[in-house]
Design a protein around this motif. Structure first.
Motif, PDB file in Angstrom:
ATOM      1  N   ARG A  76      -1.683   9.039  -9.851  1.00  0.00           N
ATOM      2  CA  ARG A  76      -2.470   9.609  -8.753  1.00  0.00           C
ATOM      3  C   ARG A  76      -1.855  10.912  -8.261  1.00  0.00           C
ATOM      4  N   GLN A  77      -0.521  10.994  -8.200  1.00  0.00           N
ATOM      5  CA  GLN A  77       0.116  12.254  -7.810  1.00  0.00           C
ATOM      6  C   GLN A  77      -0.205  13.351  -8.819  1.00  0.00           C
ATOM      7  N   ASN A  78      -0.185  13.009 -10.096  1.00  0.00           N
ATOM      8  CA  ASN A  78      -0.522  13.970 -11.151  1.00  0.00           C
ATOM      9  C   ASN A  78      -1.973  14.414 -11.023  1.00  0.00           C
ATOM     10  N   GLU A  79      -2.870  13.480 -10.752  1.00  0.00           N
ATOM     11  CA  GLU A  79      -4.286  13.823 -10.577  1.00  0.00           C
ATOM     12  C   GLU A  79      -4.467  14.785  -9.403  1.00  0.00           C
ATOM     13  N   LEU A  80      -3.760  14.527  -8.284  1.00  0.00           N
ATOM     14  CA  LEU A  80      -3.888  15.418  -7.126  1.00  0.00           C
ATOM     15  C   LEU A  80      -3.338  16.810  -7.435  1.00  0.00           C
ATOM     16  N   ALA A  81      -2.302  16.884  -8.253  1.00  0.00           N
ATOM     17  CA  ALA A  81      -1.794  18.190  -8.695  1.00  0.00           C
ATOM     18  C   ALA A  81      -2.824  18.870  -9.588  1.00  0.00           C
ATOM     19  N   ASN A  82      -3.483  18.109 -10.460  1.00  0.00           N
ATOM     20  CA  ASN A  82      -4.558  18.677 -11.300  1.00  0.00           C
ATOM     21  C   ASN A  82      -5.700  19.178 -10.440  1.00  0.00           C
ATOM     22  N   LEU A  83      -6.037  18.440  -9.391  1.00  0.00           N
ATOM     23  CA  LEU A  83      -7.072  18.889  -8.462  1.00  0.00           C
ATOM     24  C   LEU A  83      -6.672  20.211  -7.814  1.00  0.00           C
ATOM     25  N   ALA A  84      -5.407  20.339  -7.460  1.00  0.00           N
ATOM     26  CA  ALA A  84      -4.916  21.599  -6.872  1.00  0.00           C
ATOM     27  C   ALA A  84      -5.098  22.760  -7.848  1.00  0.00           C
ATOM     28  N   ALA A  85      -4.860  22.530  -9.125  1.00  0.00           N
ATOM     29  CA  ALA A  85      -5.054  23.585 -10.132  1.00  0.00           C
ATOM     30  C   ALA A  85      -6.513  23.980 -10.222  1.00  0.00           C
ATOM     31  N   VAL A  86      -7.425  23.003 -10.145  1.00  0.00           N
ATOM     32  CA  VAL A  86      -8.854  23.305 -10.188  1.00  0.00           C
ATOM     33  C   VAL A  86      -9.254  24.130  -8.963  1.00  0.00           C
ATOM     34  N   VAL A  87      -8.734  23.730  -7.791  1.00  0.00           N
ATOM     35  CA  VAL A  87      -9.037  24.476  -6.555  1.00  0.00           C
ATOM     36  C   VAL A  87      -8.509  25.905  -6.655  1.00  0.00           C
ATOM     37  N   ARG A 106       0.868  -1.182   0.000  1.00  0.00           N
ATOM     38  CA  ARG A 106       0.000   0.000   0.000  1.00  0.00           C
ATOM     39  C   ARG A 106       0.900   1.226   0.000  1.00  0.00           C
ATOM     40  N   THR A 107       0.445   2.257  -0.701  1.00  0.00           N
ATOM     41  CA  THR A 107       1.185   3.514  -0.745  1.00  0.00           C
ATOM     42  C   THR A 107       0.264   4.633  -0.300  1.00  0.00           C
ATOM     43  N   ARG A 108       0.826   5.533   0.509  1.00  0.00           N
ATOM     44  CA  ARG A 108       0.082   6.683   1.024  1.00  0.00           C
ATOM     45  C   ARG A 108       0.571   7.929   0.293  1.00  0.00           C
ATOM     46  N   ILE A 109      -0.380   8.695  -0.252  1.00  0.00           N
ATOM     47  CA  ILE A 109      -0.081   9.939  -0.957  1.00  0.00           C
ATOM     48  C   ILE A 109      -0.884  11.041  -0.272  1.00  0.00           C
ATOM     49  N   GLU A 110      -0.237  12.157   0.054  1.00  0.00           N
ATOM     50  CA  GLU A 110      -0.926  13.265   0.736  1.00  0.00           C
ATOM     51  C   GLU A 110      -0.782  14.549  -0.070  1.00  0.00           C
ATOM     52  N   HIS A 111      -1.825  15.374   0.027  1.00  0.00           N
ATOM     53  CA  HIS A 111      -1.781  16.690  -0.615  1.00  0.00           C
ATOM     54  C   HIS A 111      -2.695  17.620   0.175  1.00  0.00           C
ATOM     55  N   ASP A 112      -2.196  18.831   0.470  1.00  0.00           N
ATOM     56  CA  ASP A 112      -2.995  19.836   1.180  1.00  0.00           C
ATOM     57  C   ASP A 112      -3.599  20.805   0.173  1.00  0.00           C
ATOM     58  N   TYR A 113      -4.850  21.220   0.455  1.00  0.00           N
ATOM     59  CA  TYR A 113      -5.580  22.143  -0.414  1.00  0.00           C
ATOM     60  C   TYR A 113      -6.157  23.282   0.414  1.00  0.00           C
ATOM     61  N   PRO A 114      -6.096  24.517  -0.110  1.00  0.00           N
ATOM     62  CA  PRO A 114      -6.729  25.646   0.578  1.00  0.00           C
ATOM     63  C   PRO A 114      -8.218  25.697   0.230  1.00  0.00           C
ATOM     64  N   ALA A 115      -8.940  24.690   0.692  1.00  0.00           N
ATOM     65  CA  ALA A 115     -10.369  24.569   0.387  1.00  0.00           C
ATOM     66  C   ALA A 115     -11.035  23.827   1.541  1.00  0.00           C
ATOM     67  N   THR A 116     -12.340  23.828   1.538  1.00  0.00           N
ATOM     68  CA  THR A 116     -13.062  23.064   2.552  1.00  0.00           C
ATOM     69  C   THR A 116     -13.150  21.600   2.123  1.00  0.00           C
ATOM     70  N   ALA A 117     -13.387  20.748   3.089  1.00  0.00           N
ATOM     71  CA  ALA A 117     -13.583  19.331   2.781  1.00  0.00           C
ATOM     72  C   ALA A 117     -14.784  19.168   1.843  1.00  0.00           C
ATOM     73  N   GLN A 118     -15.812  19.973   2.035  1.00  0.00           N
ATOM     74  CA  GLN A 118     -17.000  19.877   1.189  1.00  0.00           C
ATOM     75  C   GLN A 118     -16.676  20.193  -0.274  1.00  0.00           C
ATOM     76  N   THR A 119     -15.836  21.192  -0.513  1.00  0.00           N
ATOM     77  CA  THR A 119     -15.443  21.533  -1.879  1.00  0.00           C
ATOM     78  C   THR A 119     -14.696  20.376  -2.533  1.00  0.00           C
ATOM     79  N   ILE A 120     -13.729  19.806  -1.821  1.00  0.00           N
ATOM     80  CA  ILE A 120     -12.962  18.678  -2.360  1.00  0.00           C
ATOM     81  C   ILE A 120     -13.888  17.483  -2.574  1.00  0.00           C
ATOM     82  N   TRP A 121     -14.796  17.243  -1.631  1.00  0.00           N
ATOM     83  CA  TRP A 121     -15.743  16.139  -1.759  1.00  0.00           C
ATOM     84  C   TRP A 121     -16.577  16.277  -3.041  1.00  0.00           C
ATOM     85  N   GLU A 122     -17.068  17.483  -3.292  1.00  0.00           N
ATOM     86  CA  GLU A 122     -17.882  17.707  -4.492  1.00  0.00           C
ATOM     87  C   GLU A 122     -17.071  17.509  -5.768  1.00  0.00           C
ATOM     88  N   LEU A 123     -15.811  17.938  -5.763  1.00  0.00           N
ATOM     89  CA  LEU A 123     -14.965  17.729  -6.934  1.00  0.00           C
ATOM     90  C   LEU A 123     -14.661  16.249  -7.146  1.00  0.00           C
TER      91      LEU A 123
END
Length: 157
Positions: free
Chosen positions: A143-154, A4-21
């Protein structure tokens, strides 16, 4: 091979915003695909036992060439089956790996946890290893690339 691999990323958004995305077709289509690919959500049934079915298509020359050289189609339908849905805190799903030439189809688990921080939310994604180290590393990089893409959307919101 890593189990198993753990990947973490912090976002300046609410949990609800990330959940909806992460849990709506419109949100997923904005960031889910790795660079050089697009995603179209075909079906989304957000409940334990429900499925996310989407089509991922290679669009950039490098990805098109990789898919062709690997003997894979440019568009592939992917399926994820939700095992946990506890919004906006935790989401888990199995992915069906049925697109790898010469490898019998199998499922692997991804768990996503949203943890509030002082400045927003931390996404902690834990992924099962795939059938070999090469594909596991591709999964982690994707998955790391996807999380970076999510950061761009945020950041654009």
């Amino acid at each position: 091979m890593v189990d198993r691999t753990r990947i973490e990323h912090d976002y300046p958004a609410t949990a609800q915003t990330i959940w909806e995305l992460w849990t709506t077709a419109a949100g997923i289509e904005k960031w889910w695909a790795p660079d050089g690919f697009t995603v179209r959500v075909d079906r989304l049934d957000l409940r334990p036992g429900g499925e996310l079915v989407y089509t991922m298509t290679a669009t950039a020359p490098e990805q098109i060439e990789f898919m062709r050289s690997a003997g894979m189609p440019l568009s592939t339908e992917s399926r994820k089956t939700f095992t946990e849905v506890d919004g906006p805190r935790r989401l888990a799903y199995t992915s069906l790996a049925d697109f790898i030439p010469g490898v019998e189809p199998y499922e692997f688990l991804t768990t996503v946890e949203l943890e509030p921080t002082d400045t927003g939310v931390r996404v902690v994604m834990t992924v099962d290893a795939m059938h070999d180290d090469v594909w596991t590393q591709r999964l982690i990089q994707g998955r790391q690339n996807e999380l970076a893409n999510l950061a761009a959307v945020v950041a654009d919101r």
